[in-house]
Design a protein around this motif. Structure first.
Motif: not given
Length: 258
Positions: A1-5, A40-41, A63-64
């Motif tokens: 799956m692409n991360r772009t929705p 996502w991960n 993300d961090r």
């Protein structure tokens, strides 16, 4: 799956934060898509309930783990309530620009389109001689609309969608009554790339001695909801009249109507 929705998810995420980064005192319109519940991960998904639109500064911070899930949910809930004007500067300033407005081409023309006494599309120059874009959206509504002044765009009037990718090349505003403005910059066009992008433009008949070998263009589309006035991707419609593939150079005003 692409991360772009998908596009419908991106539209929903933009709207729910009021088209600007919802982190307090930010508001940047250049948005990315952050997956936080679950991350996502952990599971690849495009569930808008577990996503939020953030700017290029705050997305990697999220993300961090800088923000908690509870804080991100609060940003989602409070974002659209900010009700602030959204704007940014178009950094695509050149000494020469080909204006492509409604499928017609204007070079070295300070006012490509004028309606009565209003410059719908125009250019000024800064102290370094670089072109600055000016636009005034036409509308039958009395509500304010998106404007561009000296290459700084500002969106008002509660658009139903505002698209502004982080590359800064494109900005599009859509309104519920059908009004629309779309501005996109295209760098480094040559005769061959121009012919490929605009196959019906008869560019072989242009006076290329007046044009630089490589040219940047700004494409402008505008629609006035509920009227026959539209500067579309391939033609201009003005109250029953149609114009397409016209080339104007070194004119004061390209098109005057109204």
């Amino acid at each position: 799956m692409n991360r772009t929705p998908p596009i419908d998810v991106r539209r929903q995420l933009r709207r729910e934060v009021g088209f600007g980064c919802p982190v307090p005192e930010c508001g940047s319109p250049y948005l990315y898509w952050h997956h936080f519940d679950p991350p996502w991960n952990e599971r690849e998904h495009h569930n808008p309930a577990g996503m939020i639109a953030l700017c290029g500064l705050h997305h990697p911070q999220a993300d961090r783990g800088v923000f908690t899930v509870e804080q991100l949910r609060e940003f989602k809930e409070m974002g659209a309530e900010r009700n602030q004007e959204v704007g940014a500067r178009l950094e695509w300033m050149r000494e020469d620009l080909l204006a492509v407005v409604g499928g017609n081409f204007y070079y070295s023309t300070p006012v490509p389109v004028r309606f009565r006494d209003t410059n719908v599309v125009a250019f000024t120059r800064d102290e370094q001689g670089r072109l600055l874009l000016e636009t005034s959206m036409l509308s039958t509504s009395r509500d304010p609309r998106m404007t561009i002044q000296e290459s700084f765009w500002l969106v008002r009037g509660n658009p139903i969608d505002l698209e502004c990718p982080p590359n800064g090349r494109l900005v599009t505003a859509d309104y519920a009554n059908g009004d629309k403005l779309r501005v996109e910059f295209i760098p480094d066009l040559t005769p061959s790339t121009l012919a490929a992008r605009y196959p019906d433009a008869n560019i072989g008949n242009w006076n290329w001695e007046q044009l630089p070998r490589q040219l940047a263009a700004v494409e402008i589309q505008m629609r006035v909801g509920g009227t026959e006035i539209e500067f579309g991707p391939r033609e201009t419609r003005l109250q029953g009249n149609i114009m397409r593939n016209c080339f104007s150079s070194h004119c004061g005003v390209g098109v005057q109507f109204g």
